[in-house]
Scaffold this active site. Sequence first.
Site, PDB file in Angstrom:
ATOM      1  N   LYS A   1     -47.102 -16.782 -35.218  1.00 42.63           N
ATOM      2  CA  LYS A   1     -45.971 -16.813 -36.158  1.00 42.63           C
ATOM      3  C   LYS A   1     -44.689 -16.881 -35.335  1.00 42.63           C
ATOM      4  O   LYS A   1     -44.396 -15.978 -34.559  1.00 42.63           O
ATOM      5  CB  LYS A   1     -45.978 -15.557 -37.044  1.00 42.63           C
ATOM      6  CG  LYS A   1     -44.700 -15.367 -37.871  1.00 42.63           C
ATOM      7  CD  LYS A   1     -44.766 -14.143 -38.798  1.00 42.63           C
ATOM      8  CE  LYS A   1     -43.425 -13.862 -39.451  1.00 42.63           C
ATOM      9  NZ  LYS A   1     -43.418 -12.680 -40.346  1.00 42.63           N
TER      10      LYS A   1
ATOM     11  N   ASP B   1     -35.781 -13.931 -39.190  1.00 41.77           N
ATOM     12  CA  ASP B   1     -36.234 -13.665 -40.555  1.00 41.77           C
ATOM     13  C   ASP B   1     -35.180 -12.829 -41.276  1.00 41.77           C
ATOM     14  O   ASP B   1     -35.147 -11.609 -41.144  1.00 41.77           O
ATOM     15  CB  ASP B   1     -37.586 -12.932 -40.529  1.00 41.77           C
ATOM     16  CG  ASP B   1     -38.108 -12.634 -41.936  1.00 41.77           C
ATOM     17  OD1 ASP B   1     -37.566 -13.208 -42.910  1.00 41.77           O
ATOM     18  OD2 ASP B   1     -39.070 -11.838 -42.051  1.00 41.77           O
TER      19      ASP B   1
ATOM     20  N   LYS C   1     -33.218  -9.290 -46.801  1.00 37.36           N
ATOM     21  CA  LYS C   1     -33.501  -7.965 -46.254  1.00 37.36           C
ATOM     22  C   LYS C   1     -32.256  -7.097 -46.319  1.00 37.36           C
ATOM     23  O   LYS C   1     -31.146  -7.608 -46.171  1.00 37.36           O
ATOM     24  CB  LYS C   1     -33.913  -8.082 -44.778  1.00 37.36           C
ATOM     25  CG  LYS C   1     -35.309  -8.589 -44.553  1.00 37.36           C
ATOM     26  CD  LYS C   1     -35.662  -8.560 -43.071  1.00 37.36           C
ATOM     27  CE  LYS C   1     -37.013  -9.179 -42.805  1.00 37.36           C
ATOM     28  NZ  LYS C   1     -38.144  -8.433 -43.352  1.00 37.36           N
TER      29      LYS C   1
ATOM     30  N   ASP D   1     -39.252 -11.625 -34.875  1.00 34.97           N
ATOM     31  CA  ASP D   1     -40.269 -12.160 -35.780  1.00 34.97           C
ATOM     32  C   ASP D   1     -40.968 -13.396 -35.206  1.00 34.97           C
ATOM     33  O   ASP D   1     -41.869 -13.952 -35.809  1.00 34.97           O
ATOM     34  CB  ASP D   1     -39.627 -12.478 -37.144  1.00 34.97           C
ATOM     35  CG  ASP D   1     -40.591 -12.199 -38.290  1.00 34.97           C
ATOM     36  OD1 ASP D   1     -41.569 -11.458 -38.071  1.00 34.97           O
ATOM     37  OD2 ASP D   1     -40.374 -12.736 -39.387  1.00 34.97           O
TER      38      ASP D   1
ATOM     39  N   ASP E   1     -39.378 -13.092 -48.533  1.00 32.64           N
ATOM     40  CA  ASP E   1     -39.488 -12.347 -47.279  1.00 32.64           C
ATOM     41  C   ASP E   1     -40.945 -12.281 -46.797  1.00 32.64           C
ATOM     42  O   ASP E   1     -41.207 -11.882 -45.668  1.00 32.64           O
ATOM     43  CB  ASP E   1     -38.909 -10.939 -47.461  1.00 32.64           C
ATOM     44  CG  ASP E   1     -38.599 -10.263 -46.136  1.00 32.64           C
ATOM     45  OD1 ASP E   1     -38.620 -10.963 -45.104  1.00 32.64           O
ATOM     46  OD2 ASP E   1     -38.322  -9.040 -46.143  1.00 32.64           O
TER      47      ASP E   1
ATOM     48  N   GLU F   1     -42.706 -14.604 -45.764  1.00 33.07           N
ATOM     49  CA  GLU F   1     -42.650 -16.011 -45.347  1.00 33.07           C
ATOM     50  C   GLU F   1     -43.638 -16.348 -44.237  1.00 33.07           C
ATOM     51  O   GLU F   1     -44.099 -17.483 -44.139  1.00 33.07           O
ATOM     52  CB  GLU F   1     -41.218 -16.352 -44.889  1.00 33.07           C
ATOM     53  CG  GLU F   1     -40.853 -15.972 -43.441  1.00 33.07           C
ATOM     54  CD  GLU F   1     -40.970 -14.490 -43.124  1.00 33.07           C
ATOM     55  OE1 GLU F   1     -40.816 -13.673 -44.051  1.00 33.07           O
ATOM     56  OE2 GLU F   1     -41.230 -14.135 -41.963  1.00 33.07           O
TER      57      GLU F   1
ATOM     58  N   ARG G   1     -46.701 -15.570 -43.759  1.00 31.83           N
ATOM     59  CA  ARG G   1     -48.027 -16.000 -44.237  1.00 31.83           C
ATOM     60  C   ARG G   1     -47.992 -17.438 -44.763  1.00 31.83           C
ATOM     61  O   ARG G   1     -48.997 -18.144 -44.710  1.00 31.83           O
ATOM     62  CB  ARG G   1     -48.549 -15.008 -45.290  1.00 31.83           C
ATOM     63  CG  ARG G   1     -47.675 -14.873 -46.493  1.00 31.83           C
ATOM     64  CD  ARG G   1     -47.995 -13.635 -47.325  1.00 31.83           C
ATOM     65  NE  ARG G   1     -47.440 -12.401 -46.766  1.00 31.83           N
ATOM     66  CZ  ARG G   1     -47.597 -11.191 -47.295  1.00 31.83           C
ATOM     67  NH1 ARG G   1     -48.295 -11.035 -48.389  1.00 31.83           N
ATOM     68  NH2 ARG G   1     -47.056 -10.145 -46.740  1.00 31.83           N
TER      69      ARG G   1
HETATM   70  N1  BES Z   1     -41.287 -10.105 -40.497  1.00 26.63           N
HETATM   71  C1  BES Z   1     -41.550  -9.250 -41.567  1.00 26.63           C
HETATM   72  C2  BES Z   1     -42.469  -8.076 -41.205  1.00 26.63           C
HETATM   73  C3  BES Z   1     -41.877  -7.066 -40.260  1.00 26.63           C
HETATM   74  C4  BES Z   1     -41.203  -5.975 -40.751  1.00 26.63           C
HETATM   75  C5  BES Z   1     -42.076  -7.190 -38.905  1.00 26.63           C
HETATM   76  C6  BES Z   1     -40.672  -5.049 -39.881  1.00 26.63           C
HETATM   77  C7  BES Z   1     -41.565  -6.255 -38.040  1.00 26.63           C
HETATM   78  C8  BES Z   1     -40.861  -5.181 -38.527  1.00 26.63           C
HETATM   79  C9  BES Z   1     -42.229 -10.020 -42.697  1.00 26.63           C
HETATM   80  O1  BES Z   1     -41.870 -11.335 -42.816  1.00 26.63           O
HETATM   81  C10 BES Z   1     -41.841  -9.316 -43.965  1.00 26.63           C
HETATM   82  O2  BES Z   1     -40.679  -9.253 -44.242  1.00 26.63           O
HETATM   83  N2  BES Z   1     -42.816  -8.793 -44.668  1.00 26.63           N
HETATM   84  C11 BES Z   1     -42.573  -8.075 -45.867  1.00 26.63           C
HETATM   85  C12 BES Z   1     -43.674  -8.414 -46.826  1.00 26.63           C
HETATM   86  C13 BES Z   1     -43.393  -7.967 -48.234  1.00 26.63           C
HETATM   87  C14 BES Z   1     -42.262  -8.746 -48.830  1.00 26.63           C
HETATM   88  C15 BES Z   1     -44.653  -8.152 -49.033  1.00 26.63           C
HETATM   89  C16 BES Z   1     -42.562  -6.583 -45.523  1.00 26.63           C
HETATM   90  O3  BES Z   1     -43.315  -6.159 -44.681  1.00 26.63           O
HETATM   91  O4  BES Z   1     -41.774  -5.872 -46.127  1.00 26.63           O
HETATM   92 ZN    ZN Z   2     -41.260 -12.292 -41.056  1.00 25.97          ZN
HETATM   93 ZN    ZN Z   3     -40.096 -11.637 -43.968  1.00 24.89          ZN
END
Ligand code: BES
Ligand code: ZN
Ligand code: ZN
Length: 471
Positions: free
Chosen positions: A232, A237, A244, A255, A314, A316, A318
């Site tokens: 990834k 992000d 966020k 990210d 967010d 994204e 996946r």
């Molecule tokens: N890049 C983030 C995950 C992340 C969060 C990595 C904190 C490192 C530290 C990912 O893209 C994301 O934002 N995931 C969301 C998913 C949710 C919207 C289902 C998350 O983890 O909140």
């Molecule tokens: Zn991300």
């Molecule tokens: Zn994200």
Amino acid sequence: MNIQLINNETKDFKKNLTIKIITEEKIKKAKFKKTFSKAGFNASQDSYFAMHGKSLLFCGVENYENDNIRSTIATVAKNIKSFDYKSISIEVDDKSIKPIIEGFILGGYEFNNYKSKPKKSKIKNIYLICENIEKLTDVFEEAIIISEATCFTRDLVNTIPEDLNPPKLAKLAKKLAKENSLECSILGEKELKTEKCNAMLAVGRASRHDSKLIHLSYKPKNAKKTISLIGKGLTYDSGGLSLKPATSMVTMKMDKAGACAVLGIIKAVSDLKLDIEVHAFVGAVENMIGGDAYKPDDVLTSRKGDTIEVRNTDAEGRLVLADVLDYAQDKVEADYLFDFATLTGACMVALGQYTTGIMGHNGNLKHNIRRSSTKAGELTASLPFNKYLKKQLKSDIADICNISNKPYGGAITAGLFLDNFIKDENKEKWLHFDIAGSAYTESPWDCNVHGGTGAGVRFMSEFIKNLSTKS
Ligand code: BES
Ligand code: ZN
Ligand code: ZN
């Protein structure tokens, strides 16, 4: 810093600090026990005591296990930078050499690219003293290569989004390919449209930088196995329209750590000249906001053909991985398929911020990876799939939804989303590594310092090394 493996006899250095590792047990009988006791030094794990009059430094370990040696040497490496010595020396044997090298290189790592006046360490040389150089040369070189590949990954993770956007990441991959004689192909947005990578393209649409799909391959003669690594590469992000909160956005340059890890791994494997074919696929994209941004409520048609209801922009990573995984499976018939991604905050909730989450269907393979990670000194743990969590990804309007309809098990539901894009014949070959917690740190731990940790590089290099006949 230059690390050399040298023989016992050549010990006559000027301005050299000698380092000795000592346990709480041994300190009681040590030559300098009275001095130690006066100074309150008890050799507890990661403590150290310098006797500058004698040019000696003692560092404490609970016992001589690799993890403890690496950690105490890392503490020393972090703290001696301002010492006025030209070199340091330490005795090594076949067991301690690897954690000692990792401690010095990874613990002493600094990222100074954005400091106008970086402080320079006075210590120029590290001498590893052994009885038989020939016997230790292979493990010496191997430990250096893997540690340096880990630092390479850290440097990329630490680079700011302006300096490492998707086109710049593609350029860097090209440079790596040239240096390490790898094949390299890069798909820009035009080619991604032809490839029908619509999920990946949607994520990057509001960015002023073009998305890139990077494919590097290391193809040695008579390869014993073939491995596809998928990373990834969200160079930033912001969360997109599901923006966020301000405090969560800070650090989101990391990210791209999955992408940086797969580049570090292919570098390590090619530097080690292992007889394993390795392919690194990177989805390099920036998730931004704007009039052209993809939205919650959109339905995207993935490369595979499955439609995806977007309920949160967010989630994204996946979406990008869905297309890159599909592309990778079509391009290369691999024996193993591993993806690395900073995919979910939920993985950190489940396992803590130090541990990589492992997901997949093949219990045996998970077990082998766990063994490699223990040997390499990285923390990993398995997170189990189940059919009830899979149901939480059902969509009323499309084939699958990009988020779960319940707030629990978020790391696993993200893994299950990826599973939807793994072909039946590859289910047993695939594992997903969620490195959201382990890839980045804001406070030092083990041999990690502030910033990227290089998570994944050491355990995957160890795993691939074990597949190779060179191991
Ligand atoms: N890049 C983030 C995950 C992340 C969060 C990595 C904190 C490192 C530290 C990912 O893209 C994301 O934002 N995931 C969301 C998913 C949710 C919207 C289902 C998350 O983890 O909140
Ligand atoms: Zn991300
Ligand atoms: Zn994200």
